[in-house]
Scaffold this active site. Structure first.
Site, PDB file in Angstrom:
ATOM      1  N   ASN A  11      -4.791  -1.520  -6.018  1.00  0.00           N
ATOM      2  CA  ASN A  11      -3.259  -1.206  -5.525  1.00  0.00           C
ATOM      3  C   ASN A  11      -3.466  -2.102  -4.162  1.00  0.00           C
ATOM      4  OD1 ASN A  11      -0.715  -1.022  -4.643  1.00  0.00           O
ATOM      5  ND2 ASN A  11      -0.747   1.539  -4.348  1.00  0.00           N
ATOM      6  N   TRP A  12      -3.260  -3.410  -4.555  1.00  0.00           N
ATOM      7  CA  TRP A  12      -2.915  -4.267  -2.954  1.00  0.00           C
ATOM      8  C   TRP A  12      -2.189  -3.315  -1.619  1.00  0.00           C
ATOM      9  CZ3 TRP A  12      -4.576 -10.264  -3.933  1.00  0.00           C
ATOM     10  CH2 TRP A  12      -5.382 -10.083  -4.296  1.00  0.00           C
ATOM     11  N   LYS A  13      -1.335  -3.174  -2.552  1.00  0.00           N
ATOM     12  CA  LYS A  13       0.072  -2.229  -1.702  1.00  0.00           C
ATOM     13  C   LYS A  13       0.920  -4.157  -1.215  1.00  0.00           C
ATOM     14  CE  LYS A  13      -1.570   1.739  -1.287  1.00  0.00           C
ATOM     15  NZ  LYS A  13      -1.930   3.482  -0.276  1.00  0.00           N
ATOM     16  N   HIS A  91       4.494   5.783  -6.719  1.00  0.00           N
ATOM     17  CA  HIS A  91       3.771   5.455  -6.086  1.00  0.00           C
ATOM     18  C   HIS A  91       3.911   6.477  -4.842  1.00  0.00           C
ATOM     19  CE1 HIS A  91       0.837   4.746  -2.971  1.00  0.00           C
ATOM     20  NE2 HIS A  91       0.116   4.379  -3.796  1.00  0.00           N
ATOM     21  N   GLU A  93       4.243   6.078  -1.973  1.00  0.00           N
ATOM     22  CA  GLU A  93       4.811   5.529  -0.784  1.00  0.00           C
ATOM     23  C   GLU A  93       5.847   5.152  -0.885  1.00  0.00           C
ATOM     24  OE1 GLU A  93       2.028   2.405  -0.863  1.00  0.00           O
ATOM     25  OE2 GLU A  93       0.430   4.296   0.410  1.00  0.00           O
ATOM     26  N   GLU A 163      -3.108  11.490  -6.851  1.00  0.00           N
ATOM     27  CA  GLU A 163      -3.060  11.212  -4.984  1.00  0.00           C
ATOM     28  C   GLU A 163      -2.238  11.681  -4.353  1.00  0.00           C
ATOM     29  OE1 GLU A 163      -3.360   6.050  -5.501  1.00  0.00           O
ATOM     30  OE2 GLU A 163      -1.635   6.374  -5.725  1.00  0.00           O
ATOM     31  N   GLY A 169      -5.153   6.537   2.036  1.00  0.00           N
ATOM     32  CA  GLY A 169      -5.055   5.852   3.437  1.00  0.00           C
ATOM     33  C   GLY A 169      -5.152   6.206   4.790  1.00  0.00           C
ATOM     34  N   SER A 208      -8.463   7.684  -0.720  1.00  0.00           N
ATOM     35  CA  SER A 208      -9.278   7.684   0.472  1.00  0.00           C
ATOM     36  C   SER A 208     -11.277   7.119  -0.665  1.00  0.00           C
ATOM     37  CB  SER A 208      -9.573   8.325   1.266  1.00  0.00           C
ATOM     38  OG  SER A 208      -8.225   8.432   2.363  1.00  0.00           O
ATOM     39  N   GLY A 229      -6.943   1.771  -2.775  1.00  0.00           N
ATOM     40  CA  GLY A 229      -6.103   1.225  -2.014  1.00  0.00           C
ATOM     41  C   GLY A 229      -6.400   0.016  -1.307  1.00  0.00           C
ATOM     42  N   GLY A 230      -7.053   0.696  -0.025  1.00  0.00           N
ATOM     43  CA  GLY A 230      -7.625  -0.577   0.929  1.00  0.00           C
ATOM     44  C   GLY A 230      -8.624  -0.525   0.650  1.00  0.00           C
TER      45      GLY A 230
HETATM   46  P1  13P Z   1      -5.966   4.720  -0.131  1.00  0.00           P
HETATM   47  O1  13P Z   1      -7.405   3.710  -0.862  1.00  0.00           O
HETATM   48  O2  13P Z   1      -6.293   3.016   0.811  1.00  0.00           O
HETATM   49  O3  13P Z   1      -6.247   5.788   0.678  1.00  0.00           O
HETATM   50  O4  13P Z   1      -4.593   4.370  -0.720  1.00  0.00           O
HETATM   51  C1  13P Z   1      -4.534   4.862  -2.332  1.00  0.00           C
HETATM   52  C2  13P Z   1      -3.658   4.397  -2.570  1.00  0.00           C
HETATM   53  O5  13P Z   1      -2.830   5.004  -2.302  1.00  0.00           O
HETATM   54  C3  13P Z   1      -3.127   3.876  -4.342  1.00  0.00           C
HETATM   55  O6  13P Z   1      -2.706   3.539  -5.036  1.00  0.00           O
END
Ligand code: 13P
Length: 249
Positions: A11-13, A91, A93, A163, A169, A208, A229-230
């Site tokens: 997920n690149w956000k 998600h 967020e 998650e 993050g 993470s 994510g990251g």
């Molecule tokens: P991180 O891997 O950056 O913690 O993000 C997880 C995430 O929200 C994937 O959707």
């Protein structure tokens, strides 16, 4: 025992660029294997380029509505027409920053399936909820919002992503045992309604995940891959995570 598909999703956000699509596509096309599904979720403007690069693609959200006067929203049918296959719904967020309720998430899930997209339903508790011992209650309510609206059978053509919000993050990954416990809770809950469906359901862990902790997480019985994510923005890290998922089926 029903075989489950392993998936590593990125997920690149609100990150990425055309150059990064090219970079990640090259790397992913080198590690692709029939053992795992690798899917990237770039921001909307990069979706077509990602699809053209040969990477299985999804979007980070979708409108729950059919086409009409919804400025800024994106219709599921259009996403499907472009060639995307998956969509993230719920998600954390989207839930916390954009105030998406369990009902809205269920409506997005339904709309995605209506056009033949596979929804990945994200669930997970906040730090306070975890501290209060409410993890199972919160996750159950998030799942029930979809099951009550659409029936348990709707989960057959979907993926679940657990998650924990406190792990997203933050660098604070759930331990493999902690994550396995919640994954088993999810599978057992669904198994009470439909055992075969629950056994075949892919449940991803997110929060993470990196190339150092992925192998132990993916080795857990009820963890069928990750939502990253990251680390999905870095070709080396993401491909190392993909490789660690191979052989865990
Ligand atoms: P991180 O891997 O950056 O913690 O993000 C997880 C995430 O929200 C994937 O959707």
């Amino acid at each position: 025992m029903i075989a489950r598909k392993t998936m590593v999703a990125g997920n690149w956000k609100m990150n990425g660029s055309l150059a990064l699509v090219e970079q990640l596509a090259d790397a992913i096309n080198n590690v692709k294997s029939s053992e795992i599904d690798i899917v990237l979720f770039p921001p909307f403007p990069l979706v077509s380029a990602m699809i053209a690069s040969g990477v299985t693609t999804g979007t980070q959200t979708v409108s729950e509505n059919t086409p009409g006067a919804f400025t800024g929203e994106v219709d599921a049918q259009l996403i499907k027409e472009l060639g995307a296959q998956y969509v993230l719904v719920g998600h954390s967020e989207r839930r916390s920053i954009y105030h998406e309720s369990n009902d809205t998430v269920a409506a997005k899930f339904a709309r995605a399936q209506q056009v033949g997209l596979t929804p990945i339903l994200c669930v997970g508790e906040s730090e306070t909820e975890q501290a209060n011992g409410e993890t199972e209650q919160v996750v159950a309510a998030q799942l029930d919002a979809v099951i009550d609206k659409l029936g348990v059978a709707a989960l057959k053509d979907s993926v679940i992503a657990y998650e924990p919000v406190w792990a997203i993050g933050t660098g604070k990954t759930a331990s493999p045992e902690q994550a396995q416990h919640v994954h088993k809770f999810i599978r057992d809950k669904i198994a009470k309604l439909n055992s075969d469906l629950a056994q075949g359901l892919t449940i991803l862990y997110g929060g993470s995940v990196n190339e150092k902790n992925s192998e132990l997480l993916f080795a857990q019985t009820d963890i069928d891959g990750g939502l990253i994510g990251g680390a999905s923005l870095k070709a080396d890290s993401f491909t190392a995570i993909c490789n660690s998922a191979k052989g865990t089926v």
